[in-house]
Scaffold this motif. Sequence first.
Motif, PDB file in Angstrom:
ATOM      1  N   GLY A  82     127.772 -32.653  22.403  1.00 30.70           N
ATOM      2  CA  GLY A  82     126.697 -33.191  21.594  1.00 30.70           C
ATOM      3  C   GLY A  82     126.469 -32.343  20.347  1.00 30.70           C
ATOM      4  O   GLY A  82     127.063 -31.271  20.185  1.00 30.70           O
ATOM      5  N   ILE A  83     125.601 -32.812  19.471  1.00 34.30           N
ATOM      6  CA  ILE A  83     125.353 -32.101  18.217  1.00 34.30           C
ATOM      7  C   ILE A  83     124.751 -30.719  18.467  1.00 34.30           C
ATOM      8  O   ILE A  83     125.166 -29.725  17.869  1.00 34.30           O
ATOM      9  CB  ILE A  83     124.443 -32.938  17.300  1.00 34.30           C
ATOM     10  CG1 ILE A  83     125.140 -34.246  16.919  1.00 34.30           C
ATOM     11  CG2 ILE A  83     124.075 -32.145  16.049  1.00 34.30           C
ATOM     12  CD1 ILE A  83     126.468 -34.073  16.218  1.00 34.30           C
ATOM     13  N   ALA A  84     123.779 -30.623  19.363  1.00 35.39           N
ATOM     14  CA  ALA A  84     123.157 -29.326  19.647  1.00 35.39           C
ATOM     15  C   ALA A  84     124.182 -28.347  20.214  1.00 35.39           C
ATOM     16  O   ALA A  84     124.215 -27.168  19.837  1.00 35.39           O
ATOM     17  CB  ALA A  84     121.995 -29.503  20.618  1.00 35.39           C
ATOM     18  N   GLU A  85     125.038 -28.844  21.115  1.00 31.91           N
ATOM     19  CA  GLU A  85     126.053 -27.978  21.722  1.00 31.91           C
ATOM     20  C   GLU A  85     127.101 -27.569  20.693  1.00 31.91           C
ATOM     21  O   GLU A  85     127.598 -26.433  20.711  1.00 31.91           O
ATOM     22  CB  GLU A  85     126.716 -28.706  22.892  1.00 31.91           C
ATOM     23  CG  GLU A  85     127.589 -27.816  23.753  1.00 31.91           C
ATOM     24  CD  GLU A  85     128.075 -28.545  24.991  1.00 31.91           C
ATOM     25  OE1 GLU A  85     127.823 -28.041  26.105  1.00 31.91           O
ATOM     26  OE2 GLU A  85     128.707 -29.618  24.861  1.00 31.91           O
ATOM     27  N   THR A  86     127.427 -28.476  19.780  1.00 30.53           N
ATOM     28  CA  THR A  86     128.392 -28.145  18.734  1.00 30.53           C
ATOM     29  C   THR A  86     127.836 -27.088  17.792  1.00 30.53           C
ATOM     30  O   THR A  86     128.545 -26.166  17.376  1.00 30.53           O
ATOM     31  CB  THR A  86     128.795 -29.403  17.953  1.00 30.53           C
ATOM     32  OG1 THR A  86     129.263 -30.401  18.863  1.00 30.53           O
ATOM     33  CG2 THR A  86     129.916 -29.097  16.962  1.00 30.53           C
ATOM     34  N   GLN A  87     126.548 -27.187  17.459  1.00 27.30           N
ATOM     35  CA  GLN A  87     125.933 -26.161  16.620  1.00 27.30           C
ATOM     36  C   GLN A  87     125.895 -24.830  17.351  1.00 27.30           C
ATOM     37  O   GLN A  87     126.133 -23.765  16.750  1.00 27.30           O
ATOM     38  CB  GLN A  87     124.521 -26.580  16.212  1.00 27.30           C
ATOM     39  CG  GLN A  87     123.889 -25.644  15.172  1.00 27.30           C
ATOM     40  CD  GLN A  87     124.664 -25.622  13.870  1.00 27.30           C
ATOM     41  OE1 GLN A  87     124.769 -26.619  13.180  1.00 27.30           O
ATOM     42  NE2 GLN A  87     125.216 -24.455  13.520  1.00 27.30           N
ATOM     43  N   GLU A  88     125.611 -24.865  18.641  1.00 28.08           N
ATOM     44  CA  GLU A  88     125.641 -23.645  19.451  1.00 28.08           C
ATOM     45  C   GLU A  88     127.021 -23.006  19.384  1.00 28.08           C
ATOM     46  O   GLU A  88     127.151 -21.782  19.238  1.00 28.08           O
ATOM     47  CB  GLU A  88     125.293 -23.982  20.901  1.00 28.08           C
ATOM     48  CG  GLU A  88     125.398 -22.801  21.855  1.00 28.08           C
ATOM     49  CD  GLU A  88     125.361 -23.220  23.317  1.00 28.08           C
ATOM     50  OE1 GLU A  88     124.487 -22.722  24.047  1.00 28.08           O
ATOM     51  OE2 GLU A  88     126.219 -24.038  23.723  1.00 28.08           O
ATOM     52  N   MET A  89     128.063 -23.817  19.489  1.00 31.39           N
ATOM     53  CA  MET A  89     129.432 -23.306  19.422  1.00 31.39           C
ATOM     54  C   MET A  89     129.734 -22.684  18.067  1.00 31.39           C
ATOM     55  O   MET A  89     130.328 -21.593  17.988  1.00 31.39           O
ATOM     56  CB  MET A  89     130.411 -24.444  19.731  1.00 31.39           C
ATOM     57  CG  MET A  89     131.885 -24.077  19.696  1.00 31.39           C
ATOM     58  SD  MET A  89     132.673 -24.348  18.068  1.00 31.39           S
ATOM     59  CE  MET A  89     132.340 -26.064  17.746  1.00 31.39           C
ATOM     60  N   LEU A  90     129.316 -23.351  16.992  1.00 40.16           N
ATOM     61  CA  LEU A  90     129.568 -22.806  15.660  1.00 40.16           C
ATOM     62  C   LEU A  90     128.840 -21.472  15.465  1.00 40.16           C
ATOM     63  O   LEU A  90     129.390 -20.528  14.896  1.00 40.16           O
ATOM     64  CB  LEU A  90     129.124 -23.809  14.593  1.00 40.16           C
ATOM     65  CG  LEU A  90     130.025 -25.041  14.403  1.00 40.16           C
ATOM     66  CD1 LEU A  90     129.330 -26.070  13.518  1.00 40.16           C
ATOM     67  CD2 LEU A  90     131.375 -24.651  13.820  1.00 40.16           C
ATOM     68  N   ASP A  91     127.605 -21.402  15.945  1.00 38.88           N
ATOM     69  CA  ASP A  91     126.855 -20.149  15.838  1.00 38.88           C
ATOM     70  C   ASP A  91     127.519 -19.040  16.648  1.00 38.88           C
ATOM     71  O   ASP A  91     127.579 -17.879  16.214  1.00 38.88           O
ATOM     72  CB  ASP A  91     125.417 -20.358  16.309  1.00 38.88           C
ATOM     73  CG  ASP A  91     124.629 -21.290  15.399  1.00 38.88           C
ATOM     74  OD1 ASP A  91     125.055 -21.501  14.247  1.00 38.88           O
ATOM     75  OD2 ASP A  91     123.596 -21.824  15.854  1.00 38.88           O
ATOM     76  N   PHE A  92     128.011 -19.392  17.842  1.00 38.25           N
ATOM     77  CA  PHE A  92     128.719 -18.420  18.681  1.00 38.25           C
ATOM     78  C   PHE A  92     129.978 -17.934  17.967  1.00 38.25           C
ATOM     79  O   PHE A  92     130.284 -16.733  17.960  1.00 38.25           O
ATOM     80  CB  PHE A  92     129.077 -19.084  20.012  1.00 38.25           C
ATOM     81  CG  PHE A  92     129.812 -18.190  20.989  1.00 38.25           C
ATOM     82  CD1 PHE A  92     129.118 -17.359  21.850  1.00 38.25           C
ATOM     83  CD2 PHE A  92     131.200 -18.207  21.053  1.00 38.25           C
ATOM     84  CE1 PHE A  92     129.794 -16.547  22.758  1.00 38.25           C
ATOM     85  CE2 PHE A  92     131.880 -17.401  21.954  1.00 38.25           C
ATOM     86  CZ  PHE A  92     131.176 -16.567  22.808  1.00 38.25           C
ATOM     87  N   CYS A  93     130.703 -18.861  17.356  1.00 36.94           N
ATOM     88  CA  CYS A  93     131.920 -18.487  16.632  1.00 36.94           C
ATOM     89  C   CYS A  93     131.588 -17.600  15.432  1.00 36.94           C
ATOM     90  O   CYS A  93     132.329 -16.678  15.108  1.00 36.94           O
ATOM     91  CB  CYS A  93     132.668 -19.733  16.189  1.00 36.94           C
ATOM     92  SG  CYS A  93     133.484 -20.622  17.537  1.00 36.94           S
ATOM     93  N   GLY A  94     130.461 -17.894  14.783  1.00 33.40           N
ATOM     94  CA  GLY A  94     130.042 -17.042  13.682  1.00 33.40           C
ATOM     95  C   GLY A  94     129.739 -15.627  14.142  1.00 33.40           C
ATOM     96  O   GLY A  94     130.127 -14.651  13.498  1.00 33.40           O
ATOM     97  N   LYS A  95     129.071 -15.520  15.267  1.00 29.07           N
ATOM     98  CA  LYS A  95     128.716 -14.206  15.821  1.00 29.07           C
ATOM     99  C   LYS A  95     129.948 -13.414  16.225  1.00 29.07           C
ATOM    100  O   LYS A  95     130.009 -12.187  16.052  1.00 29.07           O
ATOM    101  CB  LYS A  95     127.787 -14.384  17.026  1.00 29.07           C
ATOM    102  CG  LYS A  95     127.346 -13.093  17.684  1.00 29.07           C
ATOM    103  CD  LYS A  95     126.394 -13.361  18.840  1.00 29.07           C
ATOM    104  CE  LYS A  95     125.965 -12.057  19.514  1.00 29.07           C
ATOM    105  NZ  LYS A  95     125.038 -12.307  20.649  1.00 29.07           N
TER     106      LYS A  95
END
Length: 359
Positions: free
Chosen positions: A306-319
């Motif tokens: 989902g969109i929320a989970e995808t944003q979570e993934m992008l933030d994790f990848c950024g970190k």
Amino acid sequence: MLNTSKEMETNNVKAFGAENRDASLKQMKIQRREPSANDIEIDILYCGVCHSDLHTVRNDWGGSIYPAVPGHEIVGRITKIGNSVSKFKVGDLAAVGCMVDSCGQCSSCTQDLEQYCVPGFTGTYNGKDRHLGGQTFGGYSEKVVVDERFVLRVPENLDPAAAAPLLCAGITTWSPLRHWKVKKGDKVAVVGLGGLGHMAIKLAKALGAHVTLFSRSPEKEKDAKALGADAIVISTDKQQMSSVNAAFDLIIDTVPYVHDVNEYIPALNINGTIVLVGYLGPLEPMLNTVPMILGRKSVAGSVIGGIAETQEMLDFCGKHNIVSEIELIKMQDINEAYERMLKSDVRYRFVIDMESLKT
């Protein structure tokens, strides 16, 4: 900000697409709507190339609508926003993945699981365009206009080209890792080292798991370990396969063609799950339920997030500074890239530099 108009205005933009299943992709013009109140316009900088693009262009799954303009791993800069947009501003680095709309009201959508929208989500391409009619067109184009709810923020520290495949290959492997609650010390295996498999290794390792690659190719050991794998098991070696009986809490199977899933089930621990993320279609041979019943083991499927989970993934990848391993190509080289992709001649994902379309 833009004012909303009752009459939907459109613009012609350059794109690359196919006129029919047997045609090569070529430059064409498509229509994009002017952003309405909740819309965001993105100037596309990079677009990843997914196996789904090729399958759609060649109508391998049936139901393709032509002209077909693929691309659902989109990264670019926001150039316009509607007057009701609140989460983004012009100039932000943004992304669009596999979805551009959903019903927003069903039991899935209300749980932030738009990918499982009961009436069906609207695909970024080859979906029903709820605004202009006809079908949606993907990221092999100069720009895209998407409802704010389906736009994602890309961490500025990530290489935008290498971040593009996160929108499909990344989230497709992140979603099962999160759903099955992978944590530090868990034992995770990945079947297949391609666009999906290499992302599964990177993400599982960053979550703290002990990661093993199942592969038929011994020569992939060096690459697998460079990506973060702790071990490799050659799936054609019976002794090696026996050595990992009941070893894994989760196995992510990324193989994109029909294969025998039964050989991996003994490698699951009690309550373990093998998740199919790469193959669509009937399993051959059929599943043998004996090891499943005797170990409460599961065979499951998963698709994007989902969109929320995808944003979570992008933030994790950024970190954790995680991106895909890519080969950057020009838009004009897409037909050759498709042929190479069929031969697995890419490490590990093609990404199109969309500047080449604008010249």
